[in-house]
Design a protein around this motif. Structure first.
Motif, mmCIF file in Angstrom:
data_model
loop_
_atom_site.group_PDB
_atom_site.id
_atom_site.type_symbol
_atom_site.label_atom_id
_atom_site.label_comp_id
_atom_site.label_asym_id
_atom_site.label_seq_id
_atom_site.Cartn_x
_atom_site.Cartn_y
_atom_site.Cartn_z
ATOM 1 N N ALA A 33 45.627 -7.300 1.478
ATOM 2 C CA ALA A 33 46.044 -8.619 0.999
ATOM 3 C C ALA A 33 45.615 -9.777 1.904
ATOM 4 C CB ALA A 33 47.563 -8.616 0.869
ATOM 5 N N PRO A 34 45.361 -10.943 1.297
ATOM 6 C CA PRO A 34 45.206 -12.146 2.115
ATOM 7 C C PRO A 34 46.500 -12.333 2.908
ATOM 8 C CG PRO A 34 45.357 -12.711 -0.240
ATOM 9 C CD PRO A 34 45.326 -11.224 -0.144
ATOM 10 N N CYS A 35 46.394 -12.648 4.179
ATOM 11 C CA CYS A 35 47.602 -12.680 5.018
ATOM 12 C C CYS A 35 47.435 -13.699 6.137
ATOM 13 C CB CYS A 35 47.874 -11.291 5.603
ATOM 14 S SG CYS A 35 46.659 -10.779 6.837
ATOM 15 N N ALA A 80 38.431 -7.812 -1.777
ATOM 16 C CA ALA A 80 37.472 -6.908 -1.153
ATOM 17 C C ALA A 80 36.598 -7.511 -0.066
ATOM 18 C CB ALA A 80 36.578 -6.318 -2.234
ATOM 19 N N ALA A 81 36.369 -8.808 -0.113
ATOM 20 C CA ALA A 81 35.357 -9.396 0.779
ATOM 21 C C ALA A 81 35.849 -9.455 2.219
ATOM 22 C CB ALA A 81 35.025 -10.801 0.289
ATOM 23 N N PRO A 82 34.945 -9.264 3.179
ATOM 24 C CA PRO A 82 33.497 -9.113 3.036
ATOM 25 C C PRO A 82 33.021 -7.700 2.697
ATOM 26 C CG PRO A 82 34.075 -9.172 5.355
ATOM 27 C CD PRO A 82 35.353 -9.368 4.606
ATOM 28 N N GLY A 83 33.918 -6.748 2.469
ATOM 29 C CA GLY A 83 33.460 -5.468 1.921
ATOM 30 C C GLY A 83 33.525 -4.279 2.871
ATOM 31 N N GLY A 84 34.167 -4.458 4.022
ATOM 32 C CA GLY A 84 34.260 -3.348 4.979
ATOM 33 C C GLY A 84 34.937 -2.134 4.353
ATOM 34 N N LYS A 85 36.079 -2.380 3.711
ATOM 35 C CA LYS A 85 36.822 -1.233 3.165
ATOM 36 C C LYS A 85 36.181 -0.756 1.869
ATOM 37 C CE LYS A 85 40.895 -2.845 5.575
ATOM 38 N NZ LYS A 85 40.427 -4.219 5.870
ATOM 39 N N THR A 86 35.614 -1.693 1.097
ATOM 40 C CA THR A 86 34.942 -1.287 -0.154
ATOM 41 C C THR A 86 33.844 -0.279 0.154
ATOM 42 O OG1 THR A 86 35.142 -3.598 -0.851
ATOM 43 C CG2 THR A 86 33.759 -2.183 -2.206
ATOM 44 N N MET A 108 36.727 -6.837 -5.993
ATOM 45 C CA MET A 108 37.028 -8.152 -6.554
ATOM 46 C C MET A 108 37.361 -9.101 -5.405
ATOM 47 S SD MET A 108 39.317 -7.972 -9.901
ATOM 48 C CE MET A 108 40.889 -7.891 -9.169
ATOM 49 N N ASP A 109 36.913 -10.310 -5.477
ATOM 50 C CA ASP A 109 37.376 -11.323 -4.522
ATOM 51 C C ASP A 109 37.292 -12.672 -5.211
ATOM 52 O OD1 ASP A 109 37.900 -11.189 -1.255
ATOM 53 O OD2 ASP A 109 37.355 -13.192 -1.965
ATOM 54 N N LYS A 110 38.158 -13.600 -4.745
ATOM 55 C CA LYS A 110 38.262 -14.894 -5.413
ATOM 56 C C LYS A 110 37.119 -15.834 -5.033
ATOM 57 C CE LYS A 110 41.887 -18.276 -6.014
ATOM 58 N NZ LYS A 110 43.147 -18.777 -5.490
ATOM 59 N N ILE A 111 36.482 -15.561 -3.889
ATOM 60 C CA ILE A 111 35.499 -16.525 -3.385
ATOM 61 C C ILE A 111 34.072 -16.007 -3.579
ATOM 62 C CG2 ILE A 111 34.739 -17.762 -1.305
ATOM 63 C CD1 ILE A 111 37.667 -17.734 -0.427
ATOM 64 N N ALA A 112 33.293 -16.765 -4.343
ATOM 65 C CA ALA A 112 31.964 -16.298 -4.767
ATOM 66 C C ALA A 112 31.053 -15.992 -3.575
ATOM 67 C CB ALA A 112 31.325 -17.344 -5.666
HETATM 68 C C1 LIG Z 1 42.072 -9.522 4.309
HETATM 69 S S1 LIG Z 1 40.731 -10.168 3.452
HETATM 70 C C2 LIG Z 1 40.006 -8.734 2.771
HETATM 71 C C3 LIG Z 1 39.157 -7.957 3.745
HETATM 72 C C4 LIG Z 1 38.406 -6.827 3.070
HETATM 73 N N1 LIG Z 1 39.294 -5.931 2.368
HETATM 74 C C5 LIG Z 1 37.550 -6.022 4.037
HETATM 75 O O1 LIG Z 1 37.998 -4.984 4.500
HETATM 76 O O2 LIG Z 1 36.426 -6.434 4.320
HETATM 77 C C6 LIG Z 1 41.510 -10.866 2.058
HETATM 78 C C7 LIG Z 1 40.560 -11.366 0.989
HETATM 79 O O3 LIG Z 1 41.361 -11.767 -0.141
HETATM 80 C C8 LIG Z 1 40.647 -12.740 -0.838
HETATM 81 N N2 LIG Z 1 41.577 -13.384 -1.801
HETATM 82 C C9 LIG Z 1 42.505 -14.342 -1.567
HETATM 83 N N3 LIG Z 1 43.171 -14.628 -2.702
HETATM 84 C C10 LIG Z 1 42.662 -13.823 -3.668
HETATM 85 C C11 LIG Z 1 42.936 -13.644 -5.046
HETATM 86 N N4 LIG Z 1 43.883 -14.356 -5.678
HETATM 87 N N5 LIG Z 1 42.201 -12.738 -5.727
HETATM 88 C C12 LIG Z 1 41.244 -12.002 -5.107
HETATM 89 N N6 LIG Z 1 40.940 -12.150 -3.803
HETATM 90 C C13 LIG Z 1 41.644 -13.031 -3.094
HETATM 91 C C14 LIG Z 1 40.100 -13.619 0.272
HETATM 92 O O4 LIG Z 1 38.992 -14.362 -0.186
HETATM 93 C C15 LIG Z 1 39.734 -12.592 1.341
HETATM 94 O O5 LIG Z 1 38.374 -12.282 1.275
#
Ligand SMILES: C[S@@+](CC[C@H](N)C(=O)[O-])C[C@H]1O[C@@H](n2cnc3c(N)ncnc32)[C@H](O)[C@@H]1O
Length: 468
Positions: free
Chosen positions: A327-329, A246-252, A268-272
């Protein structure tokens, strides 16, 4: 005509991508020359900013009309120095919460100064989107630079400039002129250099308003395809929705807004540190139905069948009405991006992680629920190949039509049928060459501008599935 060189990639990455963009399946539909031309055009569009800044209105707090009027007043103040004296704000006809602000440029007639400030690649990219230069982005400044000096700003696209250098002869791209708000000594010789604006941009090559602290509760800067994702997911009040990465939260925050802040959005996001940003955004936009967690999405299914249902991850299977997997990409669709110096291994490393996250998403989705998968990259491996894999691996998933569908269909190359390709949405900035130099005049039709805004976007991909 292009003013910057095309996106700089390592040769092995460029070769790999070129082969993708002239794969055998694609060459059944296009000539070799046309495939090459499109690929080269893609690389050159990616190094330039999109022709519009896209703002999403926080419709939870204010109407689009009210926000547009307030914004117009603010921009008149900020852009008093614009040659035309005004800037137009368009309302997107198919995205009811989107305002479009034209980016004026490229301004080819700017004359550069002899004093050169070199900034890092990310900082240079930000300047092209309307930012001033912040001190941490400055790599090199002239020997005697003092406050008030007029300087020209260059982006160090190869990442070769030594921090603190007095000059730099390597590969650099002019991004505009500005005035120093700090001296060279303050940047490089003080124990605690300032963190604020170092160079105030007065003549950027691409002129765009600065949205820092501008109506922060009411507008949200978001690329057009990212706003499309929220509408394609079509969240409804009362639903339980998971935003897995979700981070930084634009779509959330968009999802919560479309739900009128009623229901439950689990982010949910992996990085605190990034999760903290999601919470901060939810607070600024006054959205209370968002609960953000620092959690690894690949571990988000609970295997403990005796555990009681909680609102915290991990969750039991079939917990959610809708899931977004943004997805992370490899991020190769981001614009403007003058260079990406990743190795081929790095660029091609995302497919396994995306599949793990996707498998978890399928398990967490209730039957009849909707899963939207998106990326901000242009590779086949992270987009159409993932869809083909998903349809093979999960027979109970069906591709769904998307509304709105503003991008093109999917790219051939992953063995998907024509019907399936039509259901996918690929934004690929390769088809438009129109510039927004004269957009403040009224010679261009609004429909042409909207078409330009829809087509000349960042590179992006969206697939929508239903679980039977
Ligand atoms: C494309 S960005 C998301 C952008 C977000 N959806 C937005 O619109 O602001 C991908 C995010 O996936 C997170 N990420 C990477 N691996 C992850 C995992 N295993 N579980 C949850 N988040 C993960 C990254 O920290 C990153 O913030």
């Amino acid at each position: 005509m292009d003013v910057f060189p095309k996106l700089l990639l390592r040769p092995e990455v460029e070769d790999h991508l070129r082969n993708t963009f002239r794969n055998a399946e694609l060459l059944h539909t296009l000539s070799h020359e046309e495939a090459n031309r499109r690929f080269e055009q893609l690389l050159s569009r990616l190094s330039h900013p999109p022709p519009f800044t896209t703002l999403r209105v926080n419709t939870h707090l204010a109407s689009v009309d009210w926000t547009r009027d307030r914004l117009s007043e603010e921009l008149q103040q900020q852009l008093k120095t614009l040659p035309s004296g005004e800037i137009s704000i368009l309302q997107h006809p198919e995205l009811p919460d989107v305002l479009l602000i034209p980016v004026i440029g490229p301004r080819r007639s700017l004359e550069s100064h002899s004093s050169e400030v070199i900034v890092g690649l990310q900082c240079g990219n930000a300047v092209l989107r309307g930012a001033h230069v912040f001190v941490p982005g400055i790599q090199s400044a002239p020997k005697n630079m003092k406050i008030g000096d007029q300087v020209s700003v260059y982006s160090d696209i190869g990442g070769k400039c030594r921090r603190g250098a007095k000059e730099f002869q390597g590969e650099k791209i002019f991004v505009g002129n500005g005035i120093a708000e700090v001296s060279r000594a303050q940047i490089f010789l003080s124990d605690e250099p300032p963190k604020g604006v170092g160079i105030r941009m007065t003549e950027p090559v691409y002129l765009s308003p600065c949205f820092d602290s501008l109506l922060p509760n009411f507008i949200f800067l978001q690329n057009l395809p990212s706003v499309v994702v929220g509408h394609v997911l079509a969240p409804k009040p009362g639903e339980k929705i998971l935003d897995m990465c979700a981070a930084p939260g634009g779509k959330t925050t968009h999802i919560a807004t479309l739900m009128h802040d009623q229901g439950e959005v689990i982010a949910m996001d992996k990085i605190a540190s990034k999760v903290a940003k999601v919470r901060q955004k939810a607070e600024i936009l006054k959205l209370q139905c968002i609960k953000a967690f620092c959690f690894d999405g690949t571990k988000a299914v609970s295997r403990d069948h005796t555990a009681s249902i909680t609102d915290e991850p991990p969750f039991p299977p079939e917990s959610f009405d809708k899931i977004l997997l943004d997805a992370p990409c490899s991020g190769l669709g981001q614009r403007p991006s003058m260079a990406c110096l990743w190795t081929l291994r790095e660029v091609t490393s995302y497919q396994p992680l995306q599949r793990k996250l996707f498998s978890v998403a399928v398990e967490l989705l209730r039957p009849g629920g909707t899963l939207v998968y998106s990326t901000c990259t242009v590779t086949l491996a992270e987009n159409e190949e993932q869809v083909a894999w998903a349809l093979r691996t999960f027979p109970h998933l069906r591709l769904q039509p998307q509304d709105p569908h503003l991008g093109a269909g999917g790219m051939p190359g992953a063995g998907l049928s024509e019907e399936h390709l039509k259901l996918l949405q690929r934004f690929s900035p390769m088809c438009c060459a129109t510039e927004t130099n004269s957009i403040t005049g009224d010679a261009i039709l609004t429909s042409d501008l909207v078409n330009l805004a829809n087509k000349d976007t960042i590179g992006f991909f969206i697939a929508k599935f239903k679980k039977l």
